[in-house]
Write a protein that holds these residues in place. Structure first.
Motif, PDB file in Angstrom:
ATOM      1  N   LEU A  33      -2.230   9.371   3.467  1.00 19.41           N
ATOM      2  CA  LEU A  33      -1.839   7.971   3.451  1.00 19.41           C
ATOM      3  C   LEU A  33      -2.965   7.125   2.881  1.00 19.41           C
ATOM      4  N   ASN A  34      -2.608   6.170   2.026  1.00 19.71           N
ATOM      5  CA  ASN A  34      -3.546   5.164   1.521  1.00 19.71           C
ATOM      6  C   ASN A  34      -2.822   3.828   1.457  1.00 19.71           C
ATOM      7  N   TYR A  35      -3.483   2.777   1.937  1.00 19.73           N
ATOM      8  CA  TYR A  35      -2.864   1.459   1.829  1.00 19.73           C
ATOM      9  C   TYR A  35      -3.923   0.370   1.821  1.00 19.73           C
ATOM     10  N   GLU A  36      -3.544  -0.745   1.240  1.00 17.58           N
ATOM     11  CA  GLU A  36      -4.459  -1.870   1.105  1.00 17.58           C
ATOM     12  C   GLU A  36      -4.423  -2.729   2.371  1.00 17.58           C
ATOM     13  N   THR A  38      -3.808  -5.399   4.779  1.00 20.18           N
ATOM     14  CA  THR A  38      -2.779  -6.438   4.708  1.00 20.18           C
ATOM     15  C   THR A  38      -2.787  -7.233   5.999  1.00 20.18           C
ATOM     16  N   SER A  96      -6.983   0.176   7.425  1.00 21.32           N
ATOM     17  CA  SER A  96      -7.302   0.603   6.055  1.00 21.32           C
ATOM     18  C   SER A  96      -8.694   0.197   5.608  1.00 21.32           C
ATOM     19  N   TYR A 105      -8.336   1.414  -0.403  1.00 19.59           N
ATOM     20  CA  TYR A 105      -7.187   1.822  -1.202  1.00 19.59           C
ATOM     21  C   TYR A 105      -7.613   2.119  -2.636  1.00 19.59           C
ATOM     22  N   SER A 134       4.495   2.064  11.220  1.00 17.78           N
ATOM     23  CA  SER A 134       3.684   0.870  11.424  1.00 17.78           C
ATOM     24  C   SER A 134       3.474   0.702  12.924  1.00 17.78           C
ATOM     25  N   LEU A 143       3.442  -4.757   3.046  1.00 21.43           N
ATOM     26  CA  LEU A 143       2.150  -4.259   2.580  1.00 21.43           C
ATOM     27  C   LEU A 143       1.793  -4.860   1.225  1.00 21.43           C
ATOM     28  N   GLY A 146       0.596   0.337  -0.853  1.00 23.22           N
ATOM     29  CA  GLY A 146       0.445   1.495   0.021  1.00 23.22           C
ATOM     30  C   GLY A 146       1.294   2.663  -0.454  1.00 23.22           C
ATOM     31  N   GLU A 147       0.818   3.869  -0.198  1.00 24.80           N
ATOM     32  CA  GLU A 147       1.549   5.069  -0.583  1.00 24.80           C
ATOM     33  C   GLU A 147       1.195   6.238   0.315  1.00 24.80           C
ATOM     34  N   ARG A 164       5.823   0.060  -0.253  1.00 17.94           N
ATOM     35  CA  ARG A 164       6.300  -1.317  -0.447  1.00 17.94           C
ATOM     36  C   ARG A 164       7.789  -1.357  -0.795  1.00 17.94           C
TER      37      ARG A 164
END
Length: 222
Positions: A33-36, A38, A96, A105, A134, A143, A146-147, A164
């Protein structure tokens, strides 16, 4: 619609094939998992009493099921490995950005990662489900970016899912599942939104869906 049922937007699997046909190693896989970061602006009572819920906190999990689709183990931030230590969570990122610059990210390192050593998974495990949730129930569609993805130990990717693009108000997704075959695992990309963001409850929803699509045993002589 029952509150414990998946969302109704059930679509045919996007991808379904054996790991070898997909060009992946059948020894070690990484669900990541990677996400910015938020930030979510709390409103109403949340603003006063739940200040710690001001940022989206995502979690991934792998759920292990037996041939009857009964939950045998869940590997997530509350339990970092299964009983056989064949599936291991590398640790939880709360928002994150709590692990320094290298876990941002699009950095070379994944923010959260679960390692699956397929050769060590107990033989009675027939299904493995991969989930993302979440923690505070914030919609995934809010988000910034994110992926999640699945790859082998050589960096070959089976899929990448843009979080997203999740349905509105969706806070958990059954990303993919694997089913044990005779000499390989069958990977199916589900990308199915769930109505329950609590991982243990989401795992039960997936158990129901797995059992629902299992082939019915044929009567002798039929």
């Amino acid at each position: 619609m029952s509150p414990s049922a998946p969302y109704p937007q059930v679509k045919a699997p996007i991808l379904s094939d054996s790991l070898s046909a997909l060009g992946l190693s059948a020894k070690t896989l990484f669900f990541a998992l990677n996400y910015e970061f938020t930030e979510i602006e709390p409103t109403g009572l949340l603003k006063r009493f739940k200040k710690d819920q001001g940022a989206i906190d995502l979690d991934i999990a792998c759920v292990l099921y037996d041939k009857h689709c009964t939950i045998d183990d869940i590997v997530w931030f509350k339990q970092l490995r299964d009983k056989a230590e064949s599936v291991r969570h590398q640790g939880d990122s709360l928002n994150s950005k709590d692990r320094g610059d290298q876990s941002l990210y699009r950095a070379p390192l994944d923010q959260e990662q679960i390692r699956l050593s397929l050769v060590d998974i107990p033989e009675h495990i027939e299904h493995i489900a991969m989930l993302v949730s979440s923690y505070h129930g914030h919609p995934l569609g809010k988000l910034n970016a994110g992926e999640v993805h699945l790859s082998d130990d050589e960096g070959n990717r089976a899929f990448e899912v843009n979080l997203r693009q999740s349905p509105r108000d969706c806070s958990a997704v059954w990303i993919a599942s694997m089913r044990r075959g005779i000499d390989d695992w069958q990977l199916t990309l589900q990308n199915l939104p769930l109505n329950e963001h609590d991982i243990s409850k989401a795992a039960q929803l997936v158990a129901h869906e797995l059992a629902r699509v299992l082939p019915m045993p044929q009567a002798i002589g039929s």
